[in-house]
Motif scaffolding. Structure first.
Motif, PDB file in Angstrom:
ATOM      1  N   LEU A 770      40.187  43.529  41.304  1.00 17.59           N
ATOM      2  CA  LEU A 770      41.169  43.590  40.213  1.00 17.59           C
ATOM      3  C   LEU A 770      40.873  44.764  39.288  1.00 17.59           C
ATOM      4  O   LEU A 770      41.793  45.443  38.807  1.00 17.59           O
ATOM      5  N   GLU A 773      41.978  48.078  40.664  1.00 14.12           N
ATOM      6  CA  GLU A 773      43.429  48.210  40.727  1.00 14.12           C
ATOM      7  C   GLU A 773      44.079  48.187  39.342  1.00 14.12           C
ATOM      8  O   GLU A 773      45.312  48.203  39.237  1.00 14.12           O
ATOM      9  N   ARG A 775      44.070  45.695  37.240  1.00 12.04           N
ATOM     10  CA  ARG A 775      44.690  44.388  36.997  1.00 12.04           C
ATOM     11  C   ARG A 775      43.656  43.370  36.526  1.00 12.04           C
ATOM     12  O   ARG A 775      43.766  42.180  36.796  1.00 12.04           O
ATOM     13  N   GLU A 778      44.261  39.832  35.017  1.00  8.86           N
ATOM     14  CA  GLU A 778      44.702  38.718  35.859  1.00  8.86           C
ATOM     15  C   GLU A 778      43.563  37.735  36.119  1.00  8.86           C
ATOM     16  O   GLU A 778      43.794  36.636  36.616  1.00  8.86           O
TER      17      GLU A 778
END
Length: 867
Positions: A770, A773, A775, A778
């Protein structure tokens, strides 16, 4: 942006009031004021962008601000508390809670709700207009003569990053150090900032005084103020009107004698000036990223507070008056105050209450009087750890030694005592008191020595008491020596008798005979350890009653080495009772470790041991009871985890970090825990985290930083790769475990949990994917919704990844971890973490001892153990 230019004339634009008073313009000024308003309407440039100056060409309207160059402070219009009145003030710009540190028009607010205006007149005065922009309500009254203003463009007001608003003339002084013609630091309100002075300027007549607000809604001058007494050695007082409330004591070359806590400060540097030009006290802060302030609140307390970014609040570090003995003169003349004494006040040796009736009725205001008058047999009694008396009737001689001071005081019957200005050191300084001694108190830790004049009778009594104590101590030592000798003789005789008896029966076979039961060995050593660490010992009957005979209904959980029960001691305290399993061969070693380690540890984020019970084969430890059980009990349950908002998770993470730092660096022992995990973090009634289970812990020597073992212990999923694979452990092993724990707290998922999209995935790998990327958010537990501070959570995730990096040398220390979590700072970019020792899907975290056996912890509460 529009700009307003003040017309340059041979007269001032506004009448010149006294400082901080309402300006009442003369009628002849009305046309000029009207012209000013028209000019402002046509050409005004009110400041609403990030600038730190006010010039002749600019004005500041209500709603705009100026901000210091570093962004630390802002100046603008504000309304305090629930008030609708408008004031011009300075506040912290980087603090989420608006904290005003200086108010200009504190006695003359703008009562209308329309926009006020702040500008500069032709004599460089800073002027505030009311809401209608027709009446000036305040001016700082600089009033520079027109003949001295050669170029108005060279004069401007600048807000410095220290919080000081200054009037600068670029044409005066050196280019690198312009002259300040006026500064707000010379006119403090209720707050003292680093670099600001409190005291008096004897040359200019300026009084640097703190004055309280009337209330949180009203910044006008309240009842309380600071004051410097110059009748003797300078002391600072807090007073209400003319009534003295509290005093600092004299400056003893290290700090104020009445504030022992100053000597414990390592963040601030204090300074005291006592010269013909000024008497002042100031301080600086070494780390300018820390916001610290002294302020006088409307209740009459001086406080020092520090802003905590983690909790978004001001943390009160110190306040005065702090207890009943801080109240000025509460015990009267020759009375001494002790806050730990039920009666609070007592008379000095050789003195008695002036009014016994009032004294017994708890009215100590009349104080004490001498029992006997001064004579040739007078001497001095040394009193330690006290706040020396009010020095208004004292004389100081900085060139006289303490020995000469005694001789000088002895010559004069009116000299009631003496002390060293330099505290308890050998600095040549002498302070002698004449007359009543007022406002003396005792400290448990701190204070200094004071030599009290007493008569010959009291000197004899003191000598007798000292000799009695010395004689008593010698008797005790002799008695202890005799008892030790007798005990040793009995032990030797008993050992010889047993040895001869066993030998006669033919049982001495060193190679084949098993060792004596280890439980006895532990019992003996444990009693020694218990005595050494003063650990209370409870009997088995008490434990049986406390746990209702270890009833299953009271069982809190079961671990690899025994069970934990809820209990209630005879004094009513609830406790957690850990009963070591009789059949646990490993548990005996861990029990010994726990005794030897945890009894020495004292920290708010470590579970506290209360006592022990060792009887035959029973080995029991008693700990403080944790009503909110263990972290995993809440964290990994979908229903219960809803109660953990970001604020709680934030505080739990920092609490665990501080506990681990204590183990690694601040305790008397350097300890590697080796089994940090969610089930070993317990939560008290206020959700404060407490690290437990020290059974796997390892003590390091003073300079030792790592070690190797053939017996790998701990829990898969939390082990660092170098420890799990090679048996090499260090403080960085705990850092790895902490990183896993941090990510679990944020995500609400176990590191060894099952990820449907990739059964080989664990939490560390999932977080790394994550993060790469972009992200990472999340990862956050869904039950927290979207109300959490995203930047702060991102910072915590990044620190967590830094902690689980594959190479131990790349991981930060716990001190660095806490600094990164608790401050705004640049955080390194993490390298790829370690993805090792992943448990099978849906399997619980598994503890191992390296022998092939394991225990699965399903406890709702676990307790500390050590090695």
């Amino acid at each position: 942006m529009q700009r307003t230019r003040f017309r340059r004339t041979n007269q001032t634009l506004f009448p010149q009031p006294r400082h901080h008073q309402v300006i009442k313009p003369h009628q002849s000024m009305a046309p000029l004021l009207a012209l000013l308003i028209v000019c402002q309407t046509l050409f005004t440039a009110h400041l609403c962008s990030a600038t730190d100056t006010i010039t002749h060409n600019t004005t500041l309207r209500d709603g705009g601000t100026i901000v210091s160059n570093g962004g630390t402070f802002a100046l603008g219009f504000f309304s305090p508390g629930n008030s609708r009145k408008r004031y011009v003030g300075i506040w912290y710009n980087k603090v989420s809670e608006q904290t005003v540190v200086w108010v200009a028009n504190r006695a003359n607010p703008i009562n209308s709700s329309s926009s006020g205006l702040l500008g500069i007149d032709s004599r460089a005065n800073l002027v505030i207009f009311d809401g209608n922009q027709t009446n000036p309500v305040w001016s700082n009254n600089v009033s520079i003569p027109i003949t001295e203003i050669t170029n108005s463009s060279s004069l401007f007001y600048k807000l410095l990053d220290s919080g000081n608003l200054v009037l600068v003339d670029e044409n005066r002084g050196n280019r690198g150090s312009p002259v300040f013609l006026w500064q707000s630091f010379d006119y403090p309100t209720h707050t003292m900032l680093p670099g600001m002075k409190i005291g008096v300027n004897l040359k200019s007549g300026l009084n640097w005084t703190l004055t309280s607000w009337k209330s949180p809604d009203d910044p006008s001058i309240g009842d309380y103020s600071t004051w410097v007494d110059r009748s003797g050695p300078p002391e600072f007082f807090l007073r209400s009107g003319s009534r003295l409330i509290w005093r600092t004591g004299v400056w003893n070359l290290e700090g104020w004698s009445g504030i022992p806590r100053m000597l414990q400060e390592d963040v601030l540097n204090y300074s005291f000036v006592n010269s013909p030009d000024e008497i002042s006290f100031s301080y600086i802060i070494y780390n300018t990223s820390i916001f610290s302030r002294f302020y006088l609140d409307d209740s009459g307390k001086i406080q020092r507070s520090v802003w905590l970014d983690s909790g978004r609040r001001w943390n009160r570090f110190w306040e005065a008056p702090g207890d009943r003995c801080d109240n000025f003169g509460g015990c009267g003349a020759f009375g001494i105050c002790n806050p730990n004494n039920a009666w609070i006040c007592s008379c000095f040796p050789g003195f008695e209450p002036k009014s016994p009736k009032d004294w017994n009725n708890l009215d100590r205001s009349q104080g004490c009087v001498r029992k006997r008058e001064c004579d040739n047999g007078d001497g001095f009694l040394r009193l330690s750890k006290i706040k020396i008396p009010d020095a208004s009737n004292a004389r100081v001689n900085m060139s006289m030694s303490i020995k000469d001071c005694e001789g000088e005081c002895r010559k004069n019957c009116s000299c009631t005592g003496y002390a060293s200005v330099g505290g308890n050191g050998d600095v040549s300084s002498c302070l002698m008191w004449f007359g009543d001694l007022v406002d003396i108190r005792e400290y448990l830790d701190g204070g200094q020595e004071f030599f009290l004049r007493v008569d010959a009778v009291e000197l004899a009594n003191a000598a007798t008491t000292s000799q009695s104590k010395g004689s008593s101590s010698r008797k005790k030592l002799v008695l202890i020596g005799v008892l030790v000798a007798v005990g040793l003789l009995i032990f030797v005789a008993a050992f010889y008798y047993l040895f001869r008896r066993v030998k006669r029966r033919g049982y001495v076979q060193r190679k084949r005979h098993p060792k004596p039961p280890f439980s006895l060995h532990i019992s003996e050593n444990y009693e020694e350890a218990s005595a050494s660490f003063e650990l209370p010992s409870l009997d088995l009957d008490t434990m049986i009653v406390a746990t209702e005979n270890f009833s299953p209904a009271n069982k809190l959980g079961t671990g690899g080495f025994g069970s934990v029960y809820k209990g209630k001691l005879p004094d009513g305290r609830q406790v957690a009772v850990k009963r070591l399993s009789k059949n646990s061969g490993q548990g005996v070693t861990e029990f010994k470790n726990e005794v030897m380690v945890i009894a020495k540890l004292q920290h708010r984020n470590l579970v506290q041991i209360i006592g022990c019970c060792v009887t035959n084969e029973e080995k029991i430890l008693i700990y403080e009871y944790m009503p909110n059980k263990s972290l995993d009990f809440l964290l990994f349950d979908r229903t219960r985890s809803v109660s953990l908002d970001w604020g709680m998770r934030h505080d739990i993470i920092l609490g665990i970090a501080r506990g681990v730092l204590y183990l690694h660096q601040d305790s008397r022992l350097r300890i590697i825990h080796r089994d940090l995990k969610a089930s070993n973090i317990l939560l008290d009634a206020e959700m404060n985290p407490k690290i437990s289970d020290f059974g796997m812990a390892k003590i390091f020597g003073g300079n030792q930083t790592q070690a190797n073992t053939n017996r790998v212990v701990g829990t898969y999923g939390y082990m660092s790769p170098e420890y799990a694979l090679d048996g090499l452990f260090s403080i960085k092993s705990d850092v790895f475990s902490f990183g896993v724990l941090l990510l679990e707290i944020i995500s609400g998922k176990k590191n060894s949990g099952y990820y449907h999209e990739d059964p080989s995935m664990n939490l560390i790998k999932h977080t790394w994917e994550l993060w790469r990327e972009g992200r990472a958010l999340e990862l956050v537990e869904p039950s927290m919704g979207s109300s959490f501070p995203k930047e702060e959570v991102m910072k915590f995730i990044q620190v967590g990844i830094l902690c689980v990096q594959e190479s131990a040398k790349d991981r930060p220390t716990m001190s660095s971890v806490i600094f990164m979590l608790d401050n705004e700072t640049t955080i390194p970019i993490p390298k790829q973490p370690a993805f090792v020792l992943i448990s099978k899907p849906n399997s619980p975290s598994t503890s191992t001892t390296g022998t092939g056996s394991h225990s699965v912890s399903e406890m709702s509460m676990t307790i500390i153990e050590g090695r």
